[in-house]
Design a protein around this motif. Structure first.
Motif, short mmCIF file in Angstrom:
data_model
loop_
_atom_site.label_atom_id
_atom_site.label_comp_id
_atom_site.label_asym_id
_atom_site.label_seq_id
_atom_site.Cartn_x
_atom_site.Cartn_y
_atom_site.Cartn_z
N VAL A 35 -7.76 -19.41 47.35
CA VAL A 35 -7.30 -18.34 46.45
C VAL A 35 -6.66 -17.21 47.26
O VAL A 35 -5.60 -16.69 46.88
CB VAL A 35 -8.47 -17.80 45.61
N LEU A 36 -7.27 -16.86 48.38
CA LEU A 36 -6.73 -15.78 49.20
C LEU A 36 -5.36 -16.15 49.76
O LEU A 36 -4.44 -15.35 49.74
CB LEU A 36 -7.71 -15.47 50.35
N ILE A 185 13.19 -14.09 50.40
CA ILE A 185 12.80 -14.31 49.01
C ILE A 185 12.80 -15.78 48.64
O ILE A 185 11.89 -16.27 47.96
CB ILE A 185 13.69 -13.49 48.03
N TYR A 186 13.79 -16.53 49.09
CA TYR A 186 13.83 -17.95 48.73
C TYR A 186 12.75 -18.74 49.46
O TYR A 186 12.22 -19.72 48.93
CB TYR A 186 15.22 -18.52 48.97
N ALA A 187 12.40 -18.34 50.67
CA ALA A 187 11.29 -18.98 51.37
C ALA A 187 9.98 -18.67 50.65
O ALA A 187 9.12 -19.56 50.48
CB ALA A 187 11.23 -18.49 52.82
N PHE A 188 9.81 -17.43 50.21
CA PHE A 188 8.62 -17.05 49.44
C PHE A 188 8.54 -17.86 48.14
O PHE A 188 7.46 -18.31 47.75
CB PHE A 188 8.67 -15.55 49.10
N LEU A 189 9.68 -18.03 47.46
CA LEU A 189 9.69 -18.78 46.21
C LEU A 189 9.26 -20.22 46.43
O LEU A 189 8.45 -20.77 45.66
CB LEU A 189 11.10 -18.74 45.60
N ALA A 190 9.79 -20.85 47.47
CA ALA A 190 9.43 -22.24 47.75
C ALA A 190 7.94 -22.37 48.06
O ALA A 190 7.27 -23.29 47.56
CB ALA A 190 10.27 -22.77 48.91
N ALA A 191 7.42 -21.45 48.86
CA ALA A 191 6.00 -21.48 49.21
C ALA A 191 5.13 -21.22 47.99
O ALA A 191 4.08 -21.85 47.81
CB ALA A 191 5.70 -20.44 50.30
N THR A 192 5.56 -20.29 47.13
CA THR A 192 4.80 -19.99 45.91
C THR A 192 4.71 -21.19 44.99
O THR A 192 3.65 -21.51 44.44
CB THR A 192 5.45 -18.80 45.17
N ILE A 193 5.83 -21.87 44.81
CA ILE A 193 5.85 -23.07 43.96
C ILE A 193 4.92 -24.14 44.54
O ILE A 193 4.19 -24.83 43.81
CB ILE A 193 7.28 -23.60 43.82
N PHE A 194 4.93 -24.28 45.87
CA PHE A 194 4.04 -25.25 46.51
C PHE A 194 2.58 -24.96 46.17
O PHE A 194 1.82 -25.85 45.78
CB PHE A 194 4.24 -25.20 48.03
N TRP A 195 2.17 -23.70 46.30
CA TRP A 195 0.78 -23.35 46.03
C TRP A 195 0.44 -23.47 44.56
O TRP A 195 -0.71 -23.77 44.20
CB TRP A 195 0.48 -21.94 46.53
N MET A 196 1.42 -23.27 43.67
CA MET A 196 1.18 -23.45 42.24
C MET A 196 0.92 -24.92 41.90
O MET A 196 0.20 -25.22 40.96
CB MET A 196 2.38 -22.92 41.45
N VAL A 197 1.52 -25.81 42.68
CA VAL A 197 1.25 -27.24 42.49
C VAL A 197 -0.13 -27.59 43.02
O VAL A 197 -0.90 -28.31 42.37
CB VAL A 197 2.33 -28.09 43.20
N VAL A 198 -0.47 -27.05 44.19
CA VAL A 198 -1.78 -27.32 44.79
C VAL A 198 -2.90 -26.75 43.94
O VAL A 198 -3.92 -27.41 43.69
CB VAL A 198 -1.85 -26.72 46.21
#
Length: 303
Positions: A35-36, A185-198
């Motif tokens: 979560v963190l 911002i686009y790197a953050f978006l890609a990483a955020t989407i990854f964690w939303m899947v996990v």
């Protein structure tokens, strides 16, 4: 201009090192690691994206054919390095995970030697070896028994080093064509989407975290991701991948220093020697300057 790059990256390591100590404290308060890690990148992404949408939409403009470059930076460079790093911690411990991750400068130097994308000098090689030795003493110098490696931990630790090395190399490529903030911002978006899947966002909602806990997550996101990544990306405008990643080895030094000041942990003579070696490695890099070509307008002007 190279001095500005070193200063920015050292600033990033300051925030990363302090946030490592904060994370140690939060883990003692039974905050879930996943979560963190997820909330710190997600909340940072939301904050930057909202700012850009309101004030700097021009920085969101990218060529469609280049999107995959940002996706790789976010998935492998940010989410990948975080995921493998924390998995290594779960399989070993923090000291072992940090040491394995900071094999990354060696990987970057090997890449430079094979591709010749940047000049591989004796100064860089010596600085890389000295910084690695300094990290070893700073992290494990007090008690070598803290080093514990399982097969899974070794594989994930080497993967963490590979992801962090990739982040530096690939970021250098991306910044040749795009401003810092567009890459961020686009790197953050890609990483955020990854964690939303996990870990889907409804799991966070169902956890019913209090307003105070969300406040803690938000503050941690600012000091562990938003500010340091902004500084690091900006610093890489002026430095090659090898110089940037060797300079970043100052992070463990900040971590043990902040643990000493905040948590009352003791520092051994070998740890102090390790800190001195890392500083010496960074100073060695000043013997010869070189800067990569990057896109103009890589700083964020006032809204």
């Amino acid at each position: 201009m190279a001095f500005r790059g070193y200063l920015s990256i050292l600033g990033a390591t300051l925030f990363w090192g302090v946030s490592a100590t904060v994370a140690k404290f939060l883990f003692t308060q039974h905050v879930d690691t996943l979560v963190l890690v997820q909330t710190r990148i997600t909340l940072s992404c939301v904050a930057v994206l909202l700012y850009f949408l309101l004030f700097r939409r021009d920085l969101l403009q990218v060529r469609v054919r280049d999107l995959w470059r940002f996706v790789l930076l976010g998935l492998i460079g940010i989410a990948g390095s975080n995921f493998t790093y924390y998995y290594t911690i779960s399989e070993t411990n923090v000291a072992t995970a940090i040491l394995l991750q900071y094999l990354a400068p060696i990987f970057v130097l090997l890449y430079a030697a094979m591709t010749r994308e940047e000049e591989l000098t004796a100064v860089k090689v010596v600085a890389g070896i000295v910084s690695l030795g300094g990290c070893f003493l700073a992290i494990a110098g007090k008690d070598l028994s803290v080093l514990r490696i399982s097969d899974a931990g070794l594989v994930s630790g080497l993967a963490a080093a590979g992801c962090w090395a990739f982040a530096n190399i690939w970021l250098s490529h991306v910044l040749k064509g795009y401003p810092v903030w567009t890459a961020l911002i686009y790197a953050f978006l890609a990483a955020t989407i990854f964690w939303m899947v996990v870990n889907p966002p409804w799991h966070l909602i169902e956890a019913h975290y209090s307003a105070e806990q969300w406040g803690t997550f938000s503050i941690f996101a600012v000091i562990s991701v938003l500010i340091p990544h902004s500084l690091y990306f900006s610093g890489m405008r002026y430095l090659t991948a090898s110089r940037g990643i060797i300079t970043a080895t100052f992070e463990p030094i900040v971590a043990i220093g902040s643990a000493f000041l905040v948590l009352g942990e003791t520092l051994s003579p070998s740890q102090l020697l390790g800190a001195a070696l890392v500083i010496a490695a960074i100073l060695l890099l000043q013997l010869k300057h070189e800067a990569p070509a990057t896109a103009p307008d890589a700083t964020l002007p006032p809204a």
